[in-house]
Design an enzyme around this catalytic site. Structure first.
Site, PDB file in Angstrom:
ATOM      1  N   ASP A 183       0.878  -1.162   0.000  1.00  0.00           N
ATOM      2  CA  ASP A 183       0.000   0.000   0.000  1.00  0.00           C
ATOM      3  C   ASP A 183       0.928   1.228   0.000  1.00  0.00           C
ATOM      4  OD1 ASP A 183      -2.354   1.639   0.518  1.00  0.00           O
ATOM      5  OD2 ASP A 183      -1.596   1.797   2.559  1.00  0.00           O
ATOM      6  N   ASP A 207      -0.289   5.080   0.953  1.00  0.00           N
ATOM      7  CA  ASP A 207      -0.619   6.127   1.930  1.00  0.00           C
ATOM      8  C   ASP A 207      -0.559   5.597   3.359  1.00  0.00           C
ATOM      9  OD1 ASP A 207      -1.420   8.565   0.339  1.00  0.00           O
ATOM     10  OD2 ASP A 207      -2.687   7.056  -0.615  1.00  0.00           O
TER      11      ASP A 207
END
Length: 231
Positions: A17, A19
């Site tokens: 991922d 963020d």
């Protein structure tokens, strides 16, 4: 009695991922959404934030509006928040342990990729100061990719990301790194193991399903998943 913890299984491919996991952008989202909520006397708390982390922008906006009863449309909230975020995204820095781990994986030819709910424009703004770093990944799958029909917690983005390695690895040989409960659920739904690196403010009840829980990527031990150890 606590459920037995399943020991980590060896993996060959890693999916990250972005963020709040690679880039310190979550504090920027909190700042901007609280600024908007202040107008209506509402608090963008971690209880609210945990519901939307990892989701596509419109989906997140719809939840925020419903939960906080904001008098605006989801399109208006996305437009205003994105305008404010564009002014600060270039400030996003890499989180601790990130560069060390990715350079280590590259050194040992371990395939790794990024799977982020960020759309194309948002991704370009967030990574503008880190283009060399993001070039280290085999590929990047974004939230507005045609193959990502549903956002996290649907597994679409991780399934699309795994498929773009050549050759495509078995799903149970993929390890996902996430900071968000929605992302953890998406990884598990895809049949993958998942290392969760949650923010300290996140309710610990929302971290229980992860294969492994870390307070920082600095604490990751590659050998636990059958990967080359740090020297």
């Amino acid at each position: 009695m606590a459920a037995p913890v399943t020991p980590p299984r060896p993996v060959t491919h890693l999916l990250f991922d972005m963020d709040g996991l690679l880039l310190d952008t979550e504090r920027l989202y909190s700042m901007v959404f609280q600024e908007i909520c202040d107008r209506y006397g509402k608090k963008y708390s971690w209880d609210v934030k945990s519901l939307v982390m990892g989701k596509k922008a419109l989906d997140a906006a719809e939840i925020i509006i419903q939960v906080l009863q904001l008098p605006m449309s989801k399109e208006e909230l996305v437009e205003e928040s994105q305008t404010k975020l564009r002014q600060v995204f270039s400030q996003a820095s890499l989180l601790p342990g990130v560069e060390k781990l990715i350079h280590h994986l590259r050194k040992h030819n371990i395939p790794c990729a990024v799977a982020t709910s960020s759309g194309t424009a948002s991704f370009e703004e967030k990574t503008s100061q880190h283009q060399e770093f993001f070039s280290l990944f085999h590929h990047v799958v974004l939230g507005d990719d045609p193959e990502v029909r549903s956002g996290k917690p649907s597994p679409d983005i991780f399934l699309a990301c795994a498929k773009r390695f050549s050759p495509t690895p078995p799903l149970d040989k993929c390890l996902v790194f996430e900071d968000a409960p929605n992302g953890v659920e998406a990884a598990l739904a895809a049949g993958m193991q998942v290392v969760m690196v949650p923010d300290a403010n996140l309710n610990r009840d929302l971290t229980r399903n992860a294969t492994m829980l870390l307070s920082s990527l600095q604490d990751f031990q590659p050998e636990l998943f059958g990967l080359p150890p740090y020297q």
